[in-house]
Design a protein around this motif. Structure first.
Motif, PDB file in Angstrom:
ATOM      1  N   TRP A  33      73.240  46.961  65.325  1.00  0.00           N
ATOM      2  CA  TRP A  33      74.629  47.017  64.868  1.00  0.00           C
ATOM      3  C   TRP A  33      75.491  47.985  65.663  1.00  0.00           C
ATOM      4  O   TRP A  33      76.713  47.884  65.663  1.00  0.00           O
ATOM      5  CB  TRP A  33      74.669  47.371  63.377  1.00  0.00           C
ATOM      6  N   THR A  34      74.862  48.937  66.389  1.00  0.00           N
ATOM      7  CA  THR A  34      75.622  49.897  67.197  1.00  0.00           C
ATOM      8  C   THR A  34      75.877  49.390  68.608  1.00  0.00           C
ATOM      9  O   THR A  34      76.599  50.020  69.362  1.00  0.00           O
ATOM     10  CB  THR A  34      74.863  51.236  67.320  1.00  0.00           C
ATOM     11  N   GLY A  35      75.235  48.269  68.977  1.00  0.00           N
ATOM     12  CA  GLY A  35      75.329  47.746  70.327  1.00  0.00           C
ATOM     13  C   GLY A  35      74.162  48.162  71.214  1.00  0.00           C
ATOM     14  O   GLY A  35      74.093  47.773  72.381  1.00  0.00           O
ATOM     15  N   MET A  36      73.237  48.955  70.667  1.00  0.00           N
ATOM     16  CA  MET A  36      72.042  49.360  71.412  1.00  0.00           C
ATOM     17  C   MET A  36      71.189  48.119  71.673  1.00  0.00           C
ATOM     18  O   MET A  36      71.022  47.293  70.794  1.00  0.00           O
ATOM     19  CB  MET A  36      71.266  50.390  70.599  1.00  0.00           C
ATOM     20  N   ARG A  37      70.642  48.018  72.908  1.00  0.00           N
ATOM     21  CA  ARG A  37      69.892  46.823  73.305  1.00  0.00           C
ATOM     22  C   ARG A  37      68.464  47.156  73.697  1.00  0.00           C
ATOM     23  O   ARG A  37      68.204  48.199  74.289  1.00  0.00           O
ATOM     24  CB  ARG A  37      70.567  46.143  74.493  1.00  0.00           C
ATOM     25  N   TRP A  38      67.580  46.231  73.404  1.00  0.00           N
ATOM     26  CA  TRP A  38      66.181  46.284  73.833  1.00  0.00           C
ATOM     27  C   TRP A  38      65.842  44.930  74.416  1.00  0.00           C
ATOM     28  O   TRP A  38      66.307  43.898  73.938  1.00  0.00           O
ATOM     29  CB  TRP A  38      65.247  46.566  72.653  1.00  0.00           C
ATOM     30  N   ASP A  39      65.006  44.906  75.454  1.00  0.00           N
ATOM     31  CA  ASP A  39      64.608  43.658  76.091  1.00  0.00           C
ATOM     32  C   ASP A  39      63.177  43.269  75.767  1.00  0.00           C
ATOM     33  O   ASP A  39      62.658  42.314  76.342  1.00  0.00           O
ATOM     34  CB  ASP A  39      64.778  43.769  77.610  1.00  0.00           C
ATOM     35  N   ALA A  40      62.540  44.003  74.883  1.00  0.00           N
ATOM     36  CA  ALA A  40      61.156  43.718  74.496  1.00  0.00           C
ATOM     37  C   ALA A  40      60.952  44.193  73.069  1.00  0.00           C
ATOM     38  O   ALA A  40      61.766  44.948  72.524  1.00  0.00           O
ATOM     39  CB  ALA A  40      60.184  44.420  75.443  1.00  0.00           C
ATOM     40  N   ASP A  41      59.855  43.747  72.473  1.00  0.00           N
ATOM     41  CA  ASP A  41      59.493  44.210  71.140  1.00  0.00           C
ATOM     42  C   ASP A  41      57.981  44.172  70.992  1.00  0.00           C
ATOM     43  O   ASP A  41      57.272  43.754  71.902  1.00  0.00           O
ATOM     44  CB  ASP A  41      60.192  43.394  70.042  1.00  0.00           C
ATOM     45  N   VAL A  42      57.518  44.640  69.848  1.00  0.00           N
ATOM     46  CA  VAL A  42      56.116  44.520  69.468  1.00  0.00           C
ATOM     47  C   VAL A  42      56.096  43.682  68.199  1.00  0.00           C
ATOM     48  O   VAL A  42      56.819  43.978  67.247  1.00  0.00           O
ATOM     49  CB  VAL A  42      55.459  45.894  69.240  1.00  0.00           C
ATOM     50  N   LEU A  43      55.286  42.634  68.202  1.00  0.00           N
ATOM     51  CA  LEU A  43      55.122  41.767  67.048  1.00  0.00           C
ATOM     52  C   LEU A  43      53.832  42.155  66.348  1.00  0.00           C
ATOM     53  O   LEU A  43      52.767  42.172  66.984  1.00  0.00           O
ATOM     54  CB  LEU A  43      55.072  40.304  67.497  1.00  0.00           C
ATOM     55  N   CYS A  44      53.918  42.501  65.065  1.00  0.00           N
ATOM     56  CA  CYS A  44      52.754  42.982  64.307  1.00  0.00           C
ATOM     57  C   CYS A  44      52.764  42.448  62.890  1.00  0.00           C
ATOM     58  O   CYS A  44      53.822  42.178  62.327  1.00  0.00           O
ATOM     59  CB  CYS A  44      52.784  44.509  64.197  1.00  0.00           C
ATOM     60  N   ASP A  45      51.566  42.386  62.311  1.00  0.00           N
ATOM     61  CA  ASP A  45      51.467  42.122  60.888  1.00  0.00           C
ATOM     62  C   ASP A  45      51.998  43.338  60.139  1.00  0.00           C
ATOM     63  O   ASP A  45      51.914  44.473  60.631  1.00  0.00           O
ATOM     64  CB  ASP A  45      50.015  41.869  60.483  1.00  0.00           C
ATOM     65  N   ASN A  46      52.570  43.094  58.983  1.00  0.00           N
ATOM     66  CA  ASN A  46      53.129  44.167  58.171  1.00  0.00           C
ATOM     67  C   ASN A  46      53.114  43.744  56.710  1.00  0.00           C
ATOM     68  O   ASN A  46      52.876  42.585  56.394  1.00  0.00           O
ATOM     69  CB  ASN A  46      54.553  44.513  58.612  1.00  0.00           C
ATOM     70  N   THR A  47      53.376  44.706  55.839  1.00  0.00           N
ATOM     71  CA  THR A  47      53.549  44.405  54.425  1.00  0.00           C
ATOM     72  C   THR A  47      55.034  44.429  54.102  1.00  0.00           C
ATOM     73  O   THR A  47      55.814  45.098  54.779  1.00  0.00           O
ATOM     74  CB  THR A  47      52.805  45.416  53.535  1.00  0.00           C
ATOM     75  N   ALA A  48      55.407  43.705  53.078  1.00  0.00           N
ATOM     76  CA  ALA A  48      56.798  43.695  52.638  1.00  0.00           C
ATOM     77  C   ALA A  48      57.189  45.095  52.179  1.00  0.00           C
ATOM     78  O   ALA A  48      56.347  45.866  51.716  1.00  0.00           O
ATOM     79  CB  ALA A  48      56.980  42.696  51.508  1.00  0.00           C
ATOM     80  N   GLY A  49      58.455  45.417  52.326  1.00  0.00           N
ATOM     81  CA  GLY A  49      58.921  46.719  51.875  1.00  0.00           C
ATOM     82  C   GLY A  49      60.335  46.999  52.329  1.00  0.00           C
ATOM     83  O   GLY A  49      60.955  46.210  53.044  1.00  0.00           O
ATOM     84  N   ASP A  50      60.830  48.140  51.914  1.00  0.00           N
ATOM     85  CA  ASP A  50      62.194  48.547  52.222  1.00  0.00           C
ATOM     86  C   ASP A  50      62.354  48.946  53.677  1.00  0.00           C
ATOM     87  O   ASP A  50      61.448  49.512  54.290  1.00  0.00           O
ATOM     88  CB  ASP A  50      62.600  49.740  51.347  1.00  0.00           C
ATOM     89  N   VAL A  51      63.547  48.674  54.201  1.00  0.00           N
ATOM     90  CA  VAL A  51      63.978  49.148  55.517  1.00  0.00           C
ATOM     91  C   VAL A  51      65.049  50.187  55.244  1.00  0.00           C
ATOM     92  O   VAL A  51      66.037  49.904  54.565  1.00  0.00           O
ATOM     93  CB  VAL A  51      64.541  47.991  56.374  1.00  0.00           C
ATOM     94  N   ARG A  52      64.833  51.398  55.741  1.00  0.00           N
ATOM     95  CA  ARG A  52      65.749  52.511  55.457  1.00  0.00           C
ATOM     96  C   ARG A  52      66.609  52.824  56.676  1.00  0.00           C
ATOM     97  O   ARG A  52      66.171  52.675  57.809  1.00  0.00           O
ATOM     98  CB  ARG A  52      64.963  53.739  55.036  1.00  0.00           C
ATOM     99  N   LEU A  53      67.814  53.269  56.414  1.00  0.00           N
ATOM    100  CA  LEU A  53      68.763  53.585  57.479  1.00  0.00           C
ATOM    101  C   LEU A  53      68.191  54.604  58.460  1.00  0.00           C
ATOM    102  O   LEU A  53      68.360  54.479  59.661  1.00  0.00           O
ATOM    103  CB  LEU A  53      70.076  54.099  56.880  1.00  0.00           C
ATOM    104  N   GLN A  54      67.484  55.592  57.955  1.00  0.00           N
ATOM    105  CA  GLN A  54      66.849  56.602  58.804  1.00  0.00           C
ATOM    106  C   GLN A  54      65.379  56.729  58.413  1.00  0.00           C
ATOM    107  O   GLN A  54      64.923  56.096  57.471  1.00  0.00           O
ATOM    108  CB  GLN A  54      67.564  57.954  58.672  1.00  0.00           C
ATOM    109  N   SER A  55      64.654  57.557  59.132  1.00  0.00           N
ATOM    110  CA  SER A  55      63.202  57.641  58.976  1.00  0.00           C
ATOM    111  C   SER A  55      62.773  58.679  57.933  1.00  0.00           C
ATOM    112  O   SER A  55      61.899  59.494  58.179  1.00  0.00           O
ATOM    113  CB  SER A  55      62.552  57.937  60.330  1.00  0.00           C
ATOM    114  N   PHE A  56      63.391  58.610  56.761  1.00  0.00           N
ATOM    115  CA  PHE A  56      62.966  59.460  55.655  1.00  0.00           C
ATOM    116  C   PHE A  56      63.198  58.714  54.348  1.00  0.00           C
ATOM    117  O   PHE A  56      64.069  57.852  54.251  1.00  0.00           O
ATOM    118  CB  PHE A  56      63.640  60.835  55.676  1.00  0.00           C
ATOM    119  N   PHE A  57      62.379  59.018  53.356  1.00  0.00           N
ATOM    120  CA  PHE A  57      62.365  58.258  52.114  1.00  0.00           C
ATOM    121  C   PHE A  57      63.629  58.397  51.276  1.00  0.00           C
ATOM    122  O   PHE A  57      63.921  57.520  50.458  1.00  0.00           O
ATOM    123  CB  PHE A  57      61.130  58.610  51.281  1.00  0.00           C
TER     124      PHE A  57
END
Length: 129
Positions: A33-57
């Motif tokens: 949403w800020t316009g930051m770009r990446w040309d690659a990613d890592v695809l992994c299995d995960n569990t469902a859960g919340d996505v938080r704006l920053q890296s703290f609960f």
């Protein structure tokens, strides 16, 4: 609530005997949403859960992972979590739950992913925000 992508890509389900390995994928462009770009990613299995704006609960929840195989573009340190480390991965949630301006982009704690080790090799650190 806005649903972004609740259906996993064909062939991405985990095997019955355990999670599928994580895969570094080149040539997979993502723009947050800020316009930051990446040309690659890592695809992994995960569990469902919340996505938080920053890296703290205590950070606001901006999205939710509902699929069980997702992509992540970078990592950073944050609150310690039950995975025994402080690594959080940046992604776009499958569902936007709050703050639509952020389009579901945020962080999930590493214990929700099948990455090993953390941070996952080949995945860059996120730039400071």
């Amino acid at each position: 609530m806005v649903l972004l992508a609740a259906v996993p890509a064909p062939g991405t389900a985990a095997a019955a005997d355990g999670p599928a390995p994580c895969v570094v994928r080149e040539g997979r462009p993502h723009t947050d949403w800020t316009g930051m770009r990446w040309d690659a990613d890592v695809l992994c299995d995960n569990t469902a859960g919340d996505v938080r704006l920053q890296s703290f609960f205590s950070s606001p929840v901006v999205g939710r992972m509902v699929t069980t195989r997702s992509w992540f573009v970078c990592w950073k340190t944050g609150d310690p979590h039950q995975g025994g480390n402080r690594i959080w991965y940046y992604t776009q949630g499958d569902v936007i739950t709050n703050w639509p301006l952020w389009k579901g982009w945020g962080y999930v704690p590493a214990f929700r992913t099948e990455t090993e080790p953390d941070p996952f090799p080949g995945l860059p650190a996120c730039l400071p925000s």
